[in-house]
Design an enzyme around this catalytic site. Structure first.
Site, PDB file in Angstrom:
ATOM      1  CB  THR A   8     -33.952  36.154  31.119  1.00 22.76           C
ATOM      2  OG1 THR A   8     -33.072  35.924  32.222  1.00 22.76           O
ATOM      3  CG2 THR A   8     -33.120  36.035  29.847  1.00 22.76           C
ATOM      4  CG  ASP A   9     -31.910  38.451  35.631  1.00 21.29           C
ATOM      5  OD1 ASP A   9     -31.816  37.355  35.040  1.00 21.29           O
ATOM      6  OD2 ASP A   9     -31.871  38.553  36.877  1.00 21.29           O
ATOM      7  CD  GLU A  10     -29.510  33.497  33.220  1.00 17.57           C
ATOM      8  OE1 GLU A  10     -28.731  33.027  32.386  1.00 17.57           O
ATOM      9  OE2 GLU A  10     -29.965  32.854  34.175  1.00 17.57           O
ATOM     10  NE  ARG A  69     -28.012  33.243  38.911  1.00 22.07           N
ATOM     11  CZ  ARG A  69     -26.716  33.472  38.738  1.00 22.07           C
ATOM     12  NH1 ARG A  69     -26.119  34.434  39.421  1.00 22.07           N
ATOM     13  NH2 ARG A  69     -26.006  32.746  37.896  1.00 22.07           N
ATOM     14  CB  ALA A  91     -48.015  23.220  29.122  1.00 18.74           C
ATOM     15  CE1 TYR A  93     -33.093  31.149  28.619  1.00 19.51           C
ATOM     16  CE2 TYR A  93     -31.678  32.071  30.321  1.00 19.51           C
ATOM     17  CZ  TYR A  93     -32.925  31.938  29.744  1.00 19.51           C
ATOM     18  OH  TYR A  93     -34.004  32.607  30.282  1.00 19.51           O
ATOM     19  CE  LYS A 133     -35.918  34.445  26.906  1.00 21.52           C
ATOM     20  NZ  LYS A 133     -37.255  33.948  26.483  1.00 21.52           N
ATOM     21  CG  ASN A 178     -26.561  30.202  44.021  1.00 19.79           C
ATOM     22  OD1 ASN A 178     -27.606  30.823  43.832  1.00 19.79           O
ATOM     23  ND2 ASN A 178     -25.617  30.080  43.094  1.00 19.79           N
TER      24      ASN A 178
HETATM   25  O1  DAU Z   1     -32.209  35.088  36.062  1.00 22.26           O
HETATM   26  C1  DAU Z   1     -33.299  34.578  35.359  1.00 22.26           C
HETATM   27  C2  DAU Z   1     -32.955  33.193  34.917  1.00 22.26           C
HETATM   28  O2  DAU Z   1     -32.963  32.365  36.078  1.00 22.26           O
HETATM   29  C3  DAU Z   1     -33.891  32.619  33.862  1.00 22.26           C
HETATM   30  O3  DAU Z   1     -33.807  33.390  32.700  1.00 22.26           O
HETATM   31  C4  DAU Z   1     -33.478  31.179  33.545  1.00 22.26           C
HETATM   32  O4  DAU Z   1     -34.350  30.614  32.608  1.00 22.26           O
HETATM   33  C5  DAU Z   1     -33.493  30.374  34.814  1.00 22.26           C
HETATM   34  O5  DAU Z   1     -33.045  29.063  34.541  1.00 22.26           O
HETATM   35  C6  DAU Z   1     -32.629  31.027  35.886  1.00 22.26           C
HETATM   36  O6  DAU Z   1     -31.221  30.901  35.531  1.00 22.26           O
HETATM   37  P1  DAU Z   1     -30.120  30.509  36.601  1.00 22.26           P
HETATM   38  O7  DAU Z   1     -28.984  29.897  35.911  1.00 22.26           O
HETATM   39  O8  DAU Z   1     -29.852  31.655  37.515  1.00 22.26           O
HETATM   40  O9  DAU Z   1     -30.990  29.419  37.441  1.00 22.26           O
HETATM   41  P2  DAU Z   1     -30.569  28.022  38.067  1.00 22.26           P
HETATM   42  O10 DAU Z   1     -31.716  27.589  38.928  1.00 22.26           O
HETATM   43  O11 DAU Z   1     -30.066  27.061  37.061  1.00 22.26           O
HETATM   44  O12 DAU Z   1     -29.351  28.407  39.001  1.00 22.26           O
HETATM   45  C7  DAU Z   1     -29.488  29.380  40.009  1.00 22.26           C
HETATM   46  C8  DAU Z   1     -28.143  29.519  40.700  1.00 22.26           C
HETATM   47  O13 DAU Z   1     -27.843  28.314  41.398  1.00 22.26           O
HETATM   48  C9  DAU Z   1     -26.988  29.722  39.735  1.00 22.26           C
HETATM   49  O14 DAU Z   1     -26.044  30.594  40.313  1.00 22.26           O
HETATM   50  C10 DAU Z   1     -26.377  28.330  39.587  1.00 22.26           C
HETATM   51  C11 DAU Z   1     -26.638  27.710  40.938  1.00 22.26           C
HETATM   52  N1  DAU Z   1     -26.864  26.243  40.916  1.00 22.26           N
HETATM   53  C12 DAU Z   1     -27.815  25.755  40.077  1.00 22.26           C
HETATM   54  C13 DAU Z   1     -28.040  24.405  39.988  1.00 22.26           C
HETATM   55  C14 DAU Z   1     -29.081  23.858  39.049  1.00 22.26           C
HETATM   56  C15 DAU Z   1     -26.142  25.405  41.766  1.00 22.26           C
HETATM   57  O15 DAU Z   1     -25.321  25.870  42.577  1.00 22.26           O
HETATM   58  N2  DAU Z   1     -26.381  24.066  41.699  1.00 22.26           N
HETATM   59  C16 DAU Z   1     -27.288  23.526  40.838  1.00 22.26           C
HETATM   60  O16 DAU Z   1     -27.441  22.284  40.822  1.00 22.26           O
END
Ligand code: DAU
Length: 339
Positions: free
Chosen positions: A122-124, A211, A10, A147, A151, A246
């Site tokens: 995940t790639d993380e 990313r 879901a 996290y 994983k 980003n």
């Molecule tokens: O790489 C795969 C991963 O991608 C998955 O395994 C995770 O579950 C998923 O959450 C995601 O992780 P990230 O940490 O890369 O995703 P997020 O969308 O939280 O953040 C993406 C990028 O953007 C990261 O460099 C942090 C930045 N960011 C994120 C948020 C939420 C910001 O600059 N501002 C924000 O408010």
């Protein structure tokens, strides 16, 4: 394959996978989902009516519920997870339960029934790259966040189950997904929905973290290919080779929406923030013939349009439990923007 158990079905990626299974294969699907903050039955709208999907509410850590859900299934695909890095920094404990104990229960169920287990990882787990190079499946595990460590732990457990018990199992490791129905705590839906409301977009640090982006449809097709043709005990990276900072993501989103750059606020960085992820997916392509199909700009424009057309879906989420998380994480940071 007659029936597949999809855990976490879901959620954002899981529900997309269920939809694609029903639309493109003959398989029936059992969805097992606890409906925590990120699980949403609306994501499965219309599927029960096909008569090919049944829903079981429960935790992957509960062996009795798992036994009920996997009854008669030929494979288990595990999407059930706590996935948000920032939440794992605030409170790691639930990540260990759902992301490590859960897979252990599922692997045992798969082993006892002799069915295939697919772990969506995940790639993380590989940690951070510098400016050049790509992660391959043999890159060392070097997780940065609780996290990512949870994983990586499940991936190691899977490898032990394969060697010790002969479990038929495969692991997929993908980069950052985008598409409709993604929970608005993640970068793209958070920025799109904030921009639609003319609220600040909190960009961490210098905004130059990179990313590796992929449309959720391409990710789900790759998982299907690995489920069908992956070699047991193997790991497969999944990537559309679409690297962006980003800052570039923020620019493209604001362009799509016709909103000004001054909505962007540079805020304090995420602790342990990985600089760059980038994956080599050649092993997957060679084994299964899978190729990504969605062009990034087209996929992003469609995603932005989906959020514009489904305001009620995300406003309900943003006014619920998520509100408290958002205020706690961003409250002080947004009061003193860095630039
Ligand atoms: O790489 C795969 C991963 O991608 C998955 O395994 C995770 O579950 C998923 O959450 C995601 O992780 P990230 O940490 O890369 O995703 P997020 O969308 O939280 O953040 C993406 C990028 O953007 C990261 O460099 C942090 C930045 N960011 C994120 C948020 C939420 C910001 O600059 N501002 C924000 O408010």
């Amino acid at each position: 394959m007659v029936r597949i158990c999809v855990t976490g079905g879901a959620g954002f990626i899981g529900s997309n996978f269920v939809r694609r299974l029903i639309e493109t294969t003959e398989s029936d699907v059992v969805v097992l989902d606890l409906l925590t903050y990120a699980g949403n039955l609306e994501n499965l709208e219309g599927l029960e009516e096909t008569g090919r999907m049944t829903f079981v509410k429960g935790s992957v850590c509960d062996a009795d519920v798992v036994a009920r859900a996997v009854e008669g299934c030929g494979a288990i695909v595990n999407f059930a997870a706590e996935t948000h890095v920032d939440r794992s920094i605030s409170d790691p404990s639930v990540f260990l339960e759902t992301n490590v104990e859960g897979p252990q229960v599922l692997m045992k169920a798969a082993k006892d029934r002799g069915v295939r287990f697919v772990q969506v990882s995940t790639d993380e787990v590989y940690g951070s790259l510098t400016d050049t190079g790509l992660f391959t499946e043999s890159s060392p595990l070097d997780p940065s966040s609780p996290y990512a460590a949870s994983k990586a732990s499940a991936d190691l457990l899977l490898s032990a189950f394969v060697r010790t018990f002969g479990l038929d199992a495969v692991v997929t490791r993908c980069g950052n997904n985008y598409g409709p129905r993604q929970f608005p705590e993640k970068l793209i839906p958070l920025f799109v929905t904030n921009a639609l409301e003319d609220k600040p977009l909190p960009l961490y640090g210098d905004g130059l973290n990179v990313r590796d982006w992929i449309h959720v449809d391409d990710h789900c097709d790759a998982i299907m290919a690995v489920m069908e043709a992956g070699e047991t005990g193997q790991v497969y990276n999944i990537s559309a080779s679409q690297e962006l900072t980003n800052k570039e993501i923020a620019e493209r989103l604001l362009d799509c929406l016709g909103k000004p750059w001054d909505l962007v606020h540079h805020v304090e960085d995420r602790p342990g923030h990985d600089r760059r992820y980038a994956l080599d997916a050649s092993k997957l392509c060679a084994r299964t013939g899978w190729r990504p199909k969605v062009d990034f700009d087209r996929g992003l424009a469609q995603t932005v349009a989906w959020y514009r057309d489904n305001v009620a879906w995300w406003q309900r989420i943003k006014s619920g439990e998520y509100r408290r998380f958002y205020d706690k994480l961003y409250g002080d940071r947004l009061k003193t923007p860095k630039g």
